[in-house]
Design a protein around this motif. Structure first.
Motif, short mmCIF file in Angstrom:
data_model
loop_
_atom_site.label_atom_id
_atom_site.label_comp_id
_atom_site.label_asym_id
_atom_site.label_seq_id
_atom_site.Cartn_x
_atom_site.Cartn_y
_atom_site.Cartn_z
N LEU A 106 150.96 53.53 31.35
CA LEU A 106 151.78 53.89 32.62
C LEU A 106 153.14 53.18 32.21
CD1 LEU A 106 149.31 52.84 35.45
CD2 LEU A 106 150.20 54.67 34.90
N ARG A 107 154.00 53.37 32.99
CA ARG A 107 155.41 52.93 32.93
C ARG A 107 155.47 51.88 33.68
NH1 ARG A 107 159.73 57.07 32.15
NH2 ARG A 107 160.82 55.17 31.75
N VAL A 108 155.74 50.62 33.02
CA VAL A 108 155.79 49.39 33.61
C VAL A 108 156.97 49.33 34.53
CG1 VAL A 108 155.79 46.80 32.95
CG2 VAL A 108 154.46 48.41 31.41
N GLY A 109 158.17 49.72 33.86
CA GLY A 109 159.50 49.59 34.92
C GLY A 109 159.39 49.98 36.25
N LEU B 119 162.49 43.38 32.06
CA LEU B 119 161.72 44.02 31.22
C LEU B 119 162.56 44.29 30.09
CD1 LEU B 119 158.85 44.89 31.02
CD2 LEU B 119 159.24 47.14 31.95
N THR B 120 162.03 43.76 28.90
CA THR B 120 162.75 44.33 27.75
C THR B 120 161.75 44.40 26.69
OG1 THR B 120 162.93 42.07 26.93
CG2 THR B 120 164.67 42.92 28.13
N TYR C 71 156.19 44.95 21.62
CA TYR C 71 155.68 44.48 23.01
C TYR C 71 156.99 44.75 24.31
CZ TYR C 71 152.01 42.02 20.73
OH TYR C 71 151.14 41.48 19.85
N LEU C 72 156.68 44.64 25.22
CA LEU C 72 157.34 44.55 26.52
C LEU C 72 157.19 43.39 26.99
CD1 LEU C 72 156.33 47.80 28.36
CD2 LEU C 72 158.16 47.42 27.08
N LYS C 73 158.65 42.66 27.28
CA LYS C 73 158.39 41.42 27.95
C LYS C 73 158.99 41.34 29.11
CE LYS C 73 161.67 38.53 26.32
NZ LYS C 73 162.64 37.54 25.59
N LEU C 74 158.36 40.87 30.11
CA LEU C 74 158.55 40.62 31.45
C LEU C 74 159.10 39.04 31.86
CD1 LEU C 74 158.67 41.42 34.67
CD2 LEU C 74 156.26 41.09 34.55
N THR C 75 160.12 39.27 32.12
CA THR C 75 160.87 37.47 32.45
C THR C 75 161.13 37.52 33.68
OG1 THR C 75 161.65 37.64 30.13
CG2 THR C 75 162.67 36.20 31.54
N VAL C 76 160.85 36.34 34.28
CA VAL C 76 160.94 36.12 35.77
C VAL C 76 161.47 34.64 35.74
CG1 VAL C 76 160.01 35.56 38.05
CG2 VAL C 76 159.20 37.50 36.92
N GLN D 134 163.07 19.68 34.10
CA GLN D 134 163.02 19.08 35.31
C GLN D 134 164.39 19.12 35.90
OE1 GLN D 134 161.70 14.92 34.85
NE2 GLN D 134 161.94 14.55 37.11
N GLY D 135 164.33 19.34 37.25
CA GLY D 135 165.61 19.75 37.94
C GLY D 135 166.32 20.85 37.51
N LYS D 136 165.69 21.69 37.00
CA LYS D 136 166.67 23.02 36.52
C LYS D 136 165.63 24.08 36.71
CE LYS D 136 170.02 20.93 34.79
NZ LYS D 136 171.37 20.96 35.14
N ALA D 137 166.08 25.31 36.44
CA ALA D 137 165.42 26.66 36.44
C ALA D 137 164.28 26.82 35.99
CB ALA D 137 166.47 27.91 36.18
N ALA D 138 163.31 27.91 36.61
CA ALA D 138 162.04 27.91 35.88
C ALA D 138 162.13 29.36 35.07
CB ALA D 138 160.91 28.02 36.90
N LEU D 139 161.40 29.45 33.89
CA LEU D 139 161.27 30.66 33.35
C LEU D 139 159.86 31.09 33.12
CD1 LEU D 139 162.95 33.14 31.75
CD2 LEU D 139 162.90 31.27 29.99
N SER D 140 159.43 32.31 33.39
CA SER D 140 158.27 32.81 32.86
C SER D 140 158.21 33.87 32.20
CB SER D 140 157.26 33.12 34.10
OG SER D 140 157.15 31.51 34.80
N ARG D 141 157.47 34.21 31.12
CA ARG D 141 157.56 35.39 30.39
C ARG D 141 156.15 35.89 29.87
NH1 ARG D 141 159.86 31.75 27.12
NH2 ARG D 141 162.41 31.64 27.26
N SER D 142 155.94 37.14 30.10
CA SER D 142 154.76 37.69 29.76
C SER D 142 155.00 38.83 28.84
CB SER D 142 153.91 38.45 30.88
OG SER D 142 153.64 37.33 31.95
N CYS D 143 154.17 38.85 27.76
CA CYS D 143 154.63 40.29 26.78
C CYS D 143 153.07 41.14 26.94
CB CYS D 143 154.55 39.83 25.60
SG CYS D 143 156.04 38.89 25.18
N PHE D 144 153.63 42.46 27.00
CA PHE D 144 152.45 43.70 27.04
C PHE D 144 152.70 44.39 25.81
CE2 PHE D 144 153.38 41.78 31.29
CZ PHE D 144 152.25 41.79 31.82
N HIS D 145 151.39 44.85 25.50
CA HIS D 145 151.50 45.81 24.36
C HIS D 145 151.12 47.25 24.76
CE1 HIS D 145 151.37 46.06 19.86
NE2 HIS D 145 150.17 46.76 20.00
#
Length: 176
Positions: free
Chosen positions: A19-22, A86-87, A107-112, A165-176
């Motif tokens: 499927l198209r992840v975007g 999404l990159t 991979y497709l990298k989803l970053t939040v 600490q005291g700064k932004a959060a970053l979460s990354r997930s890679c999909f193949h």
């Protein structure tokens, strides 16, 4: 209940399709916009070409909703910026050293990411533990990030978080 079942089962392979992840991410962002306060700006950078992956669309939707809900919670007092991207990335042998189980390749990298208050190292160490929460009683179950972790790892892909600490959060997930 669905989150508990998804976490315990880890994955349901017969639901995975190319499927198209975007398009799934854009749909989830539209749903999020309606539920977030106007003090939180959502920015998105979703690639529109070559974004196919063998995925369960419900699981990708769940991953994004849980990550964004947690990000919004971190910004609920002061507002801020929620950035979803999404990159396409190419991981080589050097890149995968920090991601056991991944193989070199595309991979497709989803970053939040968010501009919330961040987390201290002790909190960061526990964020994927089932039932761990920093929220007040009645505000959360502590399953959101545990479900994200279970979904991403069940697909033999990887997820990670970087928080200062005291700064932004970053979460990354890679999909193949």
């Amino acid at each position: 209940m669905k989150q508990i079942l998804a976490f315990s089962r880890q994955t349901d392979k017969e639901k995975k399709h190319p499927l198209r992840v975007g398009s799934i991410i854009k749909e989830a962002i539209q749903l999020l916009r309606a539920s977030l306060p106007s003090t939180i700006e959502i920015r998105q950078s979703i690639m529109s070409k070559e974004d196919a992956a063998l995925i369960d669309p419900t699981q990708i939707h769940q991953v994004l909703m849980n990550l964004c809900t947690n990000a919004a919670h971190a910004m609920r007092d002061k507002g801020g910026l929620l950035d979803v991207s999404l990159t396409k990335v190419k991981l080589d042998a050097y890149d995968i050293v920090s991601c056991p189980g991944l193989k070199p390749g595309q991979y497709l990298k989803l970053t939040v990411s968010d501009t919330g208050h961040g987390m201290d190292p002790d909190t960061l160490h526990q964020i994927f533990d089932p039932y761990f929460t920093t929220k007040e009683p009645g505000e959360g179950t502590g399953l959101g990030l545990a479900v994200v972790h279970g979904i991403v790892n069940s697909t033999k892909e990887r997820s990670g978080s970087t928080v200062r600490q005291g700064k932004a959060a970053l979460s990354r997930s890679c999909f193949h």
